[in-house]
Design a protein around this motif. Structure first.
Motif, PDB file in Angstrom:
ATOM      1  N   ASP A 190     -80.824  35.508  94.901  1.00 48.00           N
ATOM      2  CA  ASP A 190     -79.836  34.936  94.883  1.00 48.00           C
ATOM      3  C   ASP A 190     -80.592  34.364  93.746  1.00 48.00           C
ATOM      4  N   THR A 193     -80.754  36.051  90.922  1.00 48.70           N
ATOM      5  CA  THR A 193     -78.729  35.841  90.292  1.00 48.70           C
ATOM      6  C   THR A 193     -78.296  34.589  89.655  1.00 48.70           C
ATOM      7  N   GLU A 194     -78.542  33.323  90.181  1.00 49.36           N
ATOM      8  CA  GLU A 194     -78.147  32.307  88.969  1.00 49.36           C
ATOM      9  C   GLU A 194     -78.617  32.656  87.849  1.00 49.36           C
ATOM     10  N   ILE A 197     -77.454  33.785  85.823  1.00 47.58           N
ATOM     11  CA  ILE A 197     -75.932  33.714  84.725  1.00 47.58           C
ATOM     12  C   ILE A 197     -76.066  32.954  84.077  1.00 47.58           C
ATOM     13  N   VAL A 251     -75.512  40.840  94.637  1.00 53.47           N
ATOM     14  CA  VAL A 251     -76.265  40.077  93.356  1.00 53.47           C
ATOM     15  C   VAL A 251     -74.932  40.528  92.412  1.00 53.47           C
ATOM     16  N   ASN A 253     -72.552  41.849  92.645  1.00 55.61           N
ATOM     17  CA  ASN A 253     -70.887  41.404  92.086  1.00 55.61           C
ATOM     18  C   ASN A 253     -71.027  40.050  91.656  1.00 55.61           C
ATOM     19  N   LYS A 254     -71.703  39.357  91.305  1.00 52.45           N
ATOM     20  CA  LYS A 254     -71.999  38.021  91.458  1.00 52.45           C
ATOM     21  C   LYS A 254     -71.709  37.806  89.890  1.00 52.45           C
ATOM     22  N   ALA A 257     -68.110  38.944  88.834  1.00 48.99           N
ATOM     23  CA  ALA A 257     -67.104  38.342  89.401  1.00 48.99           C
ATOM     24  C   ALA A 257     -67.467  37.469  88.606  1.00 48.99           C
ATOM     25  N   LYS A 258     -68.231  36.945  87.675  1.00 46.90           N
ATOM     26  CA  LYS A 258     -68.369  36.134  85.999  1.00 46.90           C
ATOM     27  C   LYS A 258     -67.519  36.445  85.550  1.00 46.90           C
ATOM     28  N   HIS A 279     -68.286  48.535  92.641  1.00 52.76           N
ATOM     29  CA  HIS A 279     -68.884  47.144  93.837  1.00 52.76           C
ATOM     30  C   HIS A 279     -68.105  45.678  93.730  1.00 52.76           C
TER      31      HIS A 279
END
Length: 391
Positions: A190, A193-194, A197, A251, A253-254, A257-258, A279
């Motif tokens: 997580d 991933t943050e 992004i 992860v 997916n995040k 999604a963005k 995904h």
């Protein structure tokens, strides 16, 4: 540094439309051929280019110019600002090493974490200060401004959350953590991933906006609008589809999604091929190494039938690459589109090479069943890719 050659923007739009069409499985007269020429007339080493962004841009532009002028069709001008594939790890304190061989890309000295539970001691990095990221941002901005935003840019090779987790933990702890400390491992993913992004956001800003990039990762292959999300997940070649669904997909997916469900990269092999496209949001393409994935053609055909596009990187002599692509056509038609990715040297006859591939790609298009849709029941909706023809 201004361009000393002209780029026909209308022709580029035509070529982009071909990509939109094949991603949506709309009929085309030939499967696009992602062919490019890599040129380095100055003989700069990889290390020189990693250290000096002016030299790296010179090399990139030399390749773009030759590719645009010599390759008859399909090529979309793009460049790759590059500081190595260890951006995320460097931002968390990994020591960057430039090897003794001048054409070796940089690597990190050992893992950063002694234990996966040490993740709670990590803080979100600052992209303007930490690791290789500040140089990466400087380089993206320089590439964009020196070419007046007329050539698409990839972003940096950030590797994706799973790849970066292996960098931080080392390979042994990476795999054992999934079994022994899954919750701590998820916290690490997580955080990575943050960070991905955050770094992608500032990189897009440095490039001038999302419309000026190929995708959110290293490929200098243009992805359609709304589908710029790209994740490298090479580690998935070494664990089960169950672990791919449990750790990779949430992860990834995040990121999708963005930035839009775009492409996934894996050098192969592909144990999780059945799950690649699915995904949330779903993605539409993968970029793979043919050499590492050629044993998975049957599996990939089943997983991608009328649902997704495969970009295969073909290596070796031209005749070998042509034979490999012809074999792929024989296996994958009439169900799956495969786009060949081929690099030439300045000494190669680009016109001949392109036209030899074109013979196969035209036959490929004729063999495709363009009317058929997948019957596996997993498609949530028909893809909606922009069609700018007639505008």
């Amino acid at each position: 540094m201004k361009l000393d050659f002209e780029i026909d923007t209308c022709e580029v739009e035509h070529r982009k439309q071909q990509i939109r069409d094949v991603w949506a499985y709309r009929k085309v007269d030939h499967i696009p051929i992602m062919m490019s020429i890599r040129a380095n007339p100055w003989g700069y080493t990889v290390t020189e280019q990693m250290i000096n962004m002016e030299k790296q841009l010179e090399v990139a532009l030399a390749g773009v110019k030759l590719s645009w002028e010599r390759i008859p069709d399909d090529y979309i001008p793009a460049m790759r600002p590059d500081v190595g594939c260890i951006v995320l790890a460097s931002a968390f304190g990994a020591e960057v090493i430039y090897g003794e061989h001048p054409d070796q890309t940089p690597y990190i000295k050992g893992p950063v974490l002694d234990d996966v539970e040490d993740v709670d001691d990590l803080e979100l990095p600052d992209p303007t200060v930490d690791g290789l990221m500040p140089e990466g941002l400087r380089r993206i901005k320089y590439f964009a401004e020196e070419t007046d935003h007329r050539i698409y840019l990839s972003l940096l090779d950030m590797g994706g959350p799973m790849n970066a987790a292996m960098d931080l933990l080392g390979s042994t702890r990476f795999f054992t953590a999934m079994y022994d400390f899954p919750e701590a491992f998820r916290r690490l993913l997580d955080l990575l991933t943050e960070t991905f992004i955050l770094f992608a956001d500032v990189s897009i800003e440095a490039a001038g906006g999302i419309d000026f990039i190929t995708c959110t990762d290293f490929p200098d292959i243009w992805s359609p609008e709304g589908h710029k999300g790209h994740v490298s997940d090479d580690t998935c070649a070494a664990y089960s589809p169950e672990f791919f669904r449990r750790f990779s997909m949430p992860v990834n997916n995040k990121i999708f999604a963005k930035y839009g469900g775009g492409m996934l990269h894996n050098c192969g092999p592909n144990p999780a091929a059945d799950d690649y496209l699915w995904h949330t949001p779903r993605i539409y393409a993968v970029d793979l190494s043919y050499r590492c994935s050629r044993g998975d053609l049957t599996k990939l055909k089943s997983a991608f039938a009328h649902e997704g596009v495969i970009y295969f990187g073909f290596e070796g002599p031209l005749e070998t690459a042509l034979n490999d692509y012809k074999h792929v056509m024989e296996v994958m038609t009439p169900d799956v589109i495969v786009i060949p990715c081929v690099e030439l040297s300045p000494d190669d006859d680009a016109n001949y090479a392109y036209n030899e591939f074109l013979k196969i790609s035209r036959e490929y298009a004729l063999r495709m069943d363009w009317s058929k849709r997948s019957s596996n029941g997993r498609r949530p909706e028909k893809p909606k890719f922009e069609d700018v023809r007639g505008q």
